[in-house]
Design a protein around this motif. Structure first.
Motif, PDB file in Angstrom:
ATOM      1  N   ILE A   1       0.810  -1.216   0.000  1.00  0.00           N
ATOM      2  CA  ILE A   1       0.000   0.000   0.000  1.00  0.00           C
ATOM      3  C   ILE A   1       0.848   1.272   0.000  1.00  0.00           C
ATOM      4  O   ILE A   1       0.441   2.301  -0.563  1.00  0.00           O
ATOM      5  CB  ILE A   1      -0.984   0.015   1.194  1.00  0.00           C
ATOM      6  N   ASP A   2       2.048   1.231   0.554  1.00  0.00           N
ATOM      7  CA  ASP A   2       2.884   2.430   0.563  1.00  0.00           C
ATOM      8  C   ASP A   2       3.392   2.783  -0.835  1.00  0.00           C
ATOM      9  O   ASP A   2       3.713   3.944  -1.110  1.00  0.00           O
ATOM     10  CB  ASP A   2       4.071   2.248   1.515  1.00  0.00           C
ATOM     11  N   GLN A   3       3.449   1.800  -1.730  1.00  0.00           N
ATOM     12  CA  GLN A   3       3.940   2.037  -3.085  1.00  0.00           C
ATOM     13  C   GLN A   3       2.819   2.216  -4.107  1.00  0.00           C
ATOM     14  O   GLN A   3       3.048   2.783  -5.175  1.00  0.00           O
ATOM     15  CB  GLN A   3       4.826   0.866  -3.548  1.00  0.00           C
ATOM     16  N   GLU A   4       1.618   1.744  -3.803  1.00  0.00           N
ATOM     17  CA  GLU A   4       0.530   1.744  -4.772  1.00  0.00           C
ATOM     18  C   GLU A   4      -0.492   2.845  -4.456  1.00  0.00           C
ATOM     19  O   GLU A   4      -0.660   3.237  -3.294  1.00  0.00           O
ATOM     20  CB  GLU A   4      -0.181   0.389  -4.783  1.00  0.00           C
ATOM     21  N   HIS A   5      -1.196   3.304  -5.480  1.00  0.00           N
ATOM     22  CA  HIS A   5      -2.232   4.314  -5.270  1.00  0.00           C
ATOM     23  C   HIS A   5      -3.558   3.648  -4.882  1.00  0.00           C
ATOM     24  O   HIS A   5      -3.756   2.450  -5.091  1.00  0.00           O
ATOM     25  CB  HIS A   5      -2.405   5.197  -6.507  1.00  0.00           C
ATOM     26  N   ILE A   6      -4.455   4.436  -4.319  1.00  0.00           N
ATOM     27  CA  ILE A   6      -5.761   3.921  -3.881  1.00  0.00           C
ATOM     28  C   ILE A   6      -6.899   4.616  -4.632  1.00  0.00           C
ATOM     29  O   ILE A   6      -7.982   4.820  -4.090  1.00  0.00           O
ATOM     30  CB  ILE A   6      -5.939   4.051  -2.358  1.00  0.00           C
ATOM     31  N   CYS A   7      -6.635   4.956  -5.880  1.00  0.00           N
ATOM     32  CA  CYS A   7      -7.633   5.423  -6.846  1.00  0.00           C
ATOM     33  C   CYS A   7      -8.073   6.875  -6.678  1.00  0.00           C
ATOM     34  O   CYS A   7      -8.010   7.641  -7.632  1.00  0.00           O
ATOM     35  CB  CYS A   7      -8.867   4.505  -6.853  1.00  0.00           C
ATOM     36  N   CYS A   8      -8.542   7.271  -5.524  1.00  0.00           N
ATOM     37  CA  CYS A   8      -9.111   8.609  -5.354  1.00  0.00           C
ATOM     38  C   CYS A   8      -8.072   9.589  -4.807  1.00  0.00           C
ATOM     39  O   CYS A   8      -7.362   9.273  -3.859  1.00  0.00           O
ATOM     40  CB  CYS A   8     -10.309   8.571  -4.412  1.00  0.00           C
ATOM     41  N   ALA A   9      -8.010  10.780  -5.408  1.00  0.00           N
ATOM     42  CA  ALA A   9      -7.220  11.911  -4.899  1.00  0.00           C
ATOM     43  C   ALA A   9      -5.718  11.679  -4.921  1.00  0.00           C
ATOM     44  O   ALA A   9      -4.980  12.407  -4.261  1.00  0.00           O
ATOM     45  CB  ALA A   9      -7.657  12.267  -3.471  1.00  0.00           C
TER      46      ALA A   9
ATOM     47  N   GLN B   1      -3.346  10.240   2.805  1.00  0.00           N
ATOM     48  CA  GLN B   1      -2.532   9.440   3.713  1.00  0.00           C
ATOM     49  C   GLN B   1      -3.381   8.857   4.839  1.00  0.00           C
ATOM     50  O   GLN B   1      -3.170   7.705   5.258  1.00  0.00           O
ATOM     51  CB  GLN B   1      -1.397  10.282   4.300  1.00  0.00           C
ATOM     52  N   ARG B   2      -4.358   9.625   5.301  1.00  0.00           N
ATOM     53  CA  ARG B   2      -5.217   9.114   6.377  1.00  0.00           C
ATOM     54  C   ARG B   2      -6.071   7.948   5.887  1.00  0.00           C
ATOM     55  O   ARG B   2      -6.355   7.018   6.647  1.00  0.00           O
ATOM     56  CB  ARG B   2      -6.084  10.241   6.941  1.00  0.00           C
ATOM     57  N   LYS B   3      -6.511   7.997   4.624  1.00  0.00           N
ATOM     58  CA  LYS B   3      -7.241   6.854   4.077  1.00  0.00           C
ATOM     59  C   LYS B   3      -6.331   5.631   4.022  1.00  0.00           C
ATOM     60  O   LYS B   3      -6.739   4.515   4.352  1.00  0.00           O
ATOM     61  CB  LYS B   3      -7.781   7.185   2.684  1.00  0.00           C
TER      62      LYS B   3
ATOM     63  N   CYS C   1     -12.634   8.179   3.063  1.00  0.00           N
ATOM     64  CA  CYS C   1     -12.474   8.796   1.745  1.00  0.00           C
ATOM     65  C   CYS C   1     -11.381   9.856   1.841  1.00  0.00           C
ATOM     66  O   CYS C   1     -11.394  10.672   2.775  1.00  0.00           O
ATOM     67  CB  CYS C   1     -13.785   9.434   1.296  1.00  0.00           C
ATOM     68  N   PRO C   2     -10.444   9.894   0.888  1.00  0.00           N
ATOM     69  CA  PRO C   2      -9.348  10.868   0.984  1.00  0.00           C
ATOM     70  C   PRO C   2      -9.744  12.313   0.728  1.00  0.00           C
ATOM     71  O   PRO C   2      -8.985  13.221   1.037  1.00  0.00           O
ATOM     72  CB  PRO C   2      -8.356  10.379  -0.085  1.00  0.00           C
TER      73      PRO C   2
ATOM     74  N   THR D   1     -21.256   6.955   6.610  1.00  0.00           N
ATOM     75  CA  THR D   1     -20.237   7.431   7.546  1.00  0.00           C
ATOM     76  C   THR D   1     -19.028   8.043   6.845  1.00  0.00           C
ATOM     77  O   THR D   1     -18.135   8.556   7.510  1.00  0.00           O
ATOM     78  CB  THR D   1     -19.769   6.292   8.469  1.00  0.00           C
ATOM     79  N   ILE D   2     -18.979   8.003   5.515  1.00  0.00           N
ATOM     80  CA  ILE D   2     -17.931   8.725   4.794  1.00  0.00           C
ATOM     81  C   ILE D   2     -18.169  10.218   4.900  1.00  0.00           C
ATOM     82  O   ILE D   2     -17.288  10.987   5.270  1.00  0.00           O
ATOM     83  CB  ILE D   2     -17.881   8.294   3.316  1.00  0.00           C
TER      84      ILE D   2
END
Length: 251
Positions: free
Chosen positions: A10-18, A29-31, A182-183, A223-224
Motif C-alpha cells: 500500500i505504501d507504493q501503490e495508489h488507492i484510486c481517489c485523490a 494518507q489518512r485513508k 475517503c481521501p 459514515t464517509i
C-alpha cells in the motif's frame, strides 16, 4: 487485470481517489492509514491495475463502518467505476470478486448501504438491483440496506436503532459527520465547509467518526460524509462543502 492492495504494497501503490490532488494529500494518507488498520480485520481493496478510479472495497460486516447488523455477510464499502472505464464490464467483474470471496469464506451473502434513489458517492441503486440485490430495509431519510443472499437460510440484516432517528435533536445550522474512509473529505470538511458556513453565518458542528464503535453508533448510514441542516439529513455529496456548490445543492 485487477490487483489487491494490502499491507505490504500500500505504501507504493495508489488507492484510486485523490492520488494527484495536492489539497487532499493529508486525507489521502489518512485513508491509507485507515486501510492499513482495517486489513487486519479482513478488509479487501481491489482495483484496476491502472491510474484510474476503478475499485471495490469489502470486508466482514461485523467490522463494517456503518450502523448495521449483518452477521455472516461481507459488507461492500466504496465501489466505483469512473471515466472512460465505464461500460466495459468492470463493475460486474469487481462485484464477482466480492461474490467469490463471500462463497470462499462461506458467507451468507453481500450487504451494502446506498440510497433508495441514487445518492452521491454511493453505489448506483438501479445497477445493484439489476445484479440481484434486494432492499431489506428503507429509512425515511432515503437510505436503504441492500443484500445479495448466497444462502437460502441467510441470517436477517438490519440497520441499528441509532440510524433510524429521523431528526437530530438540539442542533442548529450545519452538522457534518465524516470519517477517513475517503481521501477527499478531510480537506473539504475542515477547510471548504468551514469557510462556506462562516461566509454565510451558519453554525457548523463537525463530528469525526474515529473508531468502529462510533461508526456503528452513528445516526447516519453514510459514515464517509453526511450533511445535516437544522437536524435533517440533506446530502452525501462532498462537493456541497465548496462555496460555489453550497447554495445550489442546498436549494
Amino acid at each position: 487485470m485487477y490487483m489487491t492492495i494490502h499491507a505490504d504494497n500500500i505504501d507504493q501503490e495508489h488507492i484510486c481517489c485523490a492520488f494527484s490532488d495536492k489539497k487532499c494529500a493529508e486525507g489521502y494518507q489518512r485513508k491509507k492509514d485507515w486501510l492499513k488498520h482495517e486489513f487486519a480485520n479482513g478488509y479487501v481493496f481491489k482495483r484496476l491495475d491502472k491510474r484510474a478510479k476503478v475499485f471495490i472495497e469489502y470486508g466482514p460486516a461485523e467490522h463494517a463502518w456503518a450502523p448495521i447488523t449483518a452477521p455472516g455477510y461481507l459488507f461492500i464499502g466504496c465501489f466505483w467505476v469512473s471515466g472512460k472505464y465505464k461500460k466495459q464490464g468492470h463493475g460486474k467483474a469487481l462485484l464477482n470478486e466480492a461474490i467469490n470471496a463471500a462463497k470462499h469464506l462461506k458467507k451468507h451473502g453481500l450487504v451494502t448501504v446506498a440510497g433508495i434513489k441514487k445518492f452521491h458517492f454511493m453505489s448506483d441503486t438501479r445497477w445493484l438491483l439489476r445484479q440481484g440485490f434486494e432492499v431489506v430495509e428503507a429509512l425515511p431519510n432515503g437510505f436503504g440496506l441492500f443484500t445479495l443472499r448466497l444462502k437460502t437460510n441467510a441470517s436477517p440484516v438490519h440497520f441499528n436503532d441509532c440510524a433510524r432517528v429521523e431528526r437530530l435533536q438540539n442542533t442548529r445550522g450545519c452538522v457534518v459527520f465524516y470519517s477517513n474512509r475517503c481521501p477527499f473529505v478531510e480537506y473539504h470538511v475542515n477547510t471548504s465547509l468551514v469557510s462556506s458556513c462562516k461566509k454565510r453565518g451558519i453554525p457548523l458542528e463537525i463530528v469525526k467518526l474515529k473508531t468502529l464503535k462510533e461508526a456503528q453508533s452513528s445516526p447516519t448510514p453514510a459514515t464517509i460524509f453526511s450533511l445535516y441542516i437544522n437536524g435533517r439529513f440533506v446530502t452525501t455529496d462532498v462537493s456541497v462543502c465548496m462555496d460555489n456548490r453550497f447554495d445550489r445543492i442546498l436549494a
